[in-house]
Motif scaffolding. Structure first.
Motif: not given
Length: 805
Positions: A368, A459, A171, A168-169
């Motif tokens: 995200k 992130d 994006a 998920p980090n």
């Protein structure tokens, strides 16, 4: 994320094969789950032209075609409904293949056929990606298409598609340019992103569009571009092929451009029919309670103030970041288009998408987090592509409502700290090179680096994130393996864990099979257990993101899980069942955020035991399960417990259920399941259950048993039969006998219970065997008789018991 290898190579030099690229990417944390070859199974399929069509001499639904491949003329028999002379089609040659089939020379109703005309479905392609008139029949191509051209090249199938399994980090890798930057950093090769330049008409956007953001906390930026003289039609073949490789279905040139830019740059776009916007005004606000709109999928959506919407002065025209509205969709009559490129708060989009059960490629990216500084460039790129394909003419300028432009974060990166974390010293110059390859701004401050991180990498917020980037690109495989240093302690189980294992071993030794069920349960189970509406067990913790609606609360009792296992087994003709489970139940505590987790033991039996080689099968009834309980308590050296009749337990049969008490406090229940509950779980036989608080058992365990030597003096045994009211339990009588008999009573056991014609109604006869013994001397008859009389008197005083002759 599906990444076309051919498309990717337009942005970055890739001197390695798709397989090697996948390996290199996976090793730096961008995992490639699979490599798909769209043209796999297609061999010797080429473009050809139908020169002449004649009817089949012996079949009404077949025709005979003379086909020109550019190098030879072939005869092919076909039943395709849409063939015509002069048509350019795809022909699978003899010796070639299509998915699941080899092409051979054939004879159809007496006429030889040298090949096969191909439809989209026969090539393993989705017919929905082709014009409506070609979805059922053979594919057709423009007349100027070169003959003899390989079908894989023509359809863009000579490609490899890498399926990325992104965390998920990351994006930033939900776009082709983002993946290209990553590949450039990994391979150390040049990056060549497309140059964006828009040829604009003289008309200026000022005064043509207004954008108002009422909730800047949910919408950080909104960019609008206007395009005139729009001509709706199909997008170019190359764009359609790239969208299909990315898993997106082509629709029309304007819609395809918005999807293309989203896949290319990671910025979701939306196109409005400009003329359908009231007063040509855009308002970004929260939805009003009960407000409704039809989304592009022609479904009426009910909105609430938790959702962000795009509106004009008359009402909603789009659900922000999720889906557009039907009232302003692009149609064949559209002549002016408003392009939206915006930044929406990720948590808001996630909540809206979940509440509406509506997910899209756009919402997946907004959830995200996208690059807030990429909106303007993405809108310009869309205008450029539309203008280049002659789909419309962009108006000069853009409306850019940007309430609070963020600055790129600058983070100090210390080489010494990097070496400490990684366990290896990376040369200082190499650290600076890695940061530069990632596209970060790097300046030196003494021995440290000051790294400016672009907003596309949301992130990266602290130094440890930069150290992770150094480790990734330096290569995890280049970091040597070392043993941990420092003081170590011996790993061992705690006393409570050892006793929990003892309980499990004992239950298994008694013939019960251990099961494991989920800690989640369906709230409907409370109704199936006959629990009244006000019952405390109904106050369960609700899970915010349940696996399913059927598992949306944490269990407050172990019974639903074990009864469900019984039900599943009986449905499969397994009748003789004995199960136990040790797990946690979750009891909400008022004023506390977290519930109380109580370790609990549950057991259930039904049917008969399996017959041993020396004995017949035994009925597993209340007394069988009670024997398991007694064995468990004896193993834990717990002596002073009582079984008390329990009629208030709504899940169990009244009169056949007991609560288990220790020191006057109940810590468990044992008994037969209520017939209504058994019916709810489709159990046609009697089921006996037990549920105990394990933590109480562990606290009350007597520790190590102390064994005594065998007695030197003989025991004296006496039997006693008494008549008492049928409401009096054996446990009550046991307690009175032990209290009155003193320390010389070594054992007491019930051997007979009788109700019948010889006993008056409402009473029962109970026979007890008493064993008296002293470790110091031989007991005399006088002593035993005296104790026996004392017991009789106590029973008479407490229960009006009479000796039975």
């Amino acid at each position: 994320m599906r990444v076309s290898y051919k498309w990717l190579r337009e942005y970055v030099d890739i001197p390695v094969s798709p397989e090697e690229l996948a390996e290199r990417m996976t090793m730096v944390g961008v995992a490639v789950e699979n490599i798909e070859y769209p043209g796999k199974g297609i061999e010797k399929v080429v473009t050809a032209k139908i020169e002449k069509i004649e009817p089949h001499p012996d079949a009404n639904k077949l025709v005979v075609c003379r086909i020109n491949t550019g190098s030879e003329m072939l005869q092919v028999v076909t039943g395709a409904p849409n063939v015509r002379e002069g048509q350019v089609i795809l022909l699978a040659l003899v010796g070639g293949a299509i998915p699941g089939m080899k092409i051979t020379k054939a004879k159809l109703r007496g006429v030889e056929s040298f090949g096969m005309l191909c439809s989209a479905k026969e090539l393993g392609l989705d017919p929905e990606n082709f014009p409506a008139d070609q979805r059922e029949g053979i594919l057709e191509f423009p007349e100027d298409t070169r003959l003899g051209m390989d079908a894989r090249e023509l359809l863009g199938l000579d490609d490899a598609v890498l399926e990325l399994e992104l965390t998920p980090n990351r994006a930033d890798c939900l776009s082709m340019t983002g993946v290209a930057r990553e590949v450039s950093a990994v391979l150390g090769t040049a990056l060549q992103l497309p140059e964006i330049g828009v040829k604009e008409i003289e008309e200026i956007i000022d005064g043509k569009v207004t954008v108002e953001i009422n909730n800047p906390d949910l919408c950080g930026r909104y960019v609008a571009r206007l395009i005139r003289n729009v001509k709706i039609g199909p997008s170019p073949v190359w764009m359609q092929q790239r969208l299909q490789a990315a898993g997106v279905r082509p629709i029309s040139n304007i819609v395809d451009v918005t999807n293309y830019v989203m896949m290319e740059m990671g910025q979701p776009l939306h196109a409005f029919d400009y003329d359908k916007l009231a007063q040509q005004a855009i308002i970004v606000r929260r939805a009003r309670e009960g407000e409704k709109m039809f989304s592009l999928d022609d479904v009426e959506r009910e909105l609430n103030p938790e959702m962000l919407v795009i509106t004009d002065p008359t009402g909603p025209v789009a659900i922000a970041g999720v889906m557009g509205g039907l009232d302003t969709e692009i149609t064949g009559d559209t002549t002016s288009v408003l392009i939206e490129a915006a930044y929406f708060k990720p948590a808001s989009i996630h909540r809206t998408s979940k509440n509406l059960a509506l997910r899209s490629e756009s919402s997946a990216r907004f959830e995200k987090g996208i690059d807030i500084n990429g909106c303007l460039a993405a809108a310009a790129r869309a205008c450029q592509l539309i203008q280049e394909m002659d789909g419309g003419r962009p108006v000069k300028g853009a409306v850019d409502n940007f309430p609070a432009p963020p600055a790129n974060p600058v983070i100090r990166l210390r080489p010494e700290r990097t070496a400490l974390i990684m366990g290896i010293t990376v040369p200082r110059e190499q650290i600076g090179d890695i940061m530069a390859r990632l596209g970060f701004g790097v300046t030196e401050d003494g021995n440290d680096f000051m790294v400016e991180v672009p907003t596309r990498r949301g992130d990266i917020t602290t130094e440890i994130d930069l150290i992770e980037e150094v480790a990734r690109l330096f290569g995890y495989n280049n970091i040597p393996t070392t043993l941990p240093e420092g003081a170590s302690t011996e790993g061992r189980k705690s006393e409570a864990q050892v006793m929990a294992d003892t309980i499990s071993d004992l239950m298994a030794g008694c013939g019960l099979n251990e099961i494991i069920t989920l800690s989640f349960m369906n709230p409907k189970a409370f109704d199936m257990l006959n629990l009244p509406p006000e019952h405390s067990l109904r106050k369960a913790v609700t899970v915010q993101n349940p696996l399913s609606e059927e598992q949306r609360v944490l269990r407050t009792t172990m019974l639903p899980g074990i009864l469900d296992i019984l039900s599943r087994n009986t449905a499969r003709k397994n009748r003789d069942l004995a199960f136990f489970e040790m797990g946690r139940i979750f009891i909400p505590v008022e004023g506390e955020k977290l519930p109380q987790e109580k370790l609990t033991l549950a057991a259930a039996v039904m049917g008969k035991t399996r017959a041993g080689w020396q004995s017949a099968a035994q009925e597993m009834d209340f007394y069988y399960l009670k024997g398991v309980l007694e064995s468990l308590l004896d193993t834990l050296n717990i002596k002073k417990y009582n079984l008390v009749p329990e009629n208030r337990e709504s899940s169990c049969h009244p009169g056949r259920t007991a609560r288990i008490e220790l020191g006057g406090e109940a810590f468990g229940i044992i008994g037969e399941i209520h017939p209504n509950v058994a019916e709810n779980y489709r159990l046609n036989e009697r089921v006996y259950v037990m549920q105990l608080d394990v933590e109480t058992l562990l606290r009350s365990a007597g520790g190590v048993k102390q064994y005594s030597p065998l007695p030197r003096y003989p025991a004296v045994e006496r039997d006693m039969a008494i008549v008492v009211s049928q409401d009096i339990t054996a446990g009550e009588i046991n307690r009175v006998i032990r209290k009155s008999a003193g320390n010389l009573l070594e054992r007491i056991s019930l051997f007979d219970v009788y109700q019948g014609s010889q006993i008056k109604e409402g009473f029962k006869s109970m026979g007890f065997s008493l064993r008296f013994q002293s470790p110091e001397r031989t007991l005399t008859d006088e002593e035993v008789n005296l104790i026996h009389q004392k017991i009789q008197q106590a029973l008479k005083d407490n229960f009006q018991a009479e000796l039975r002759g």
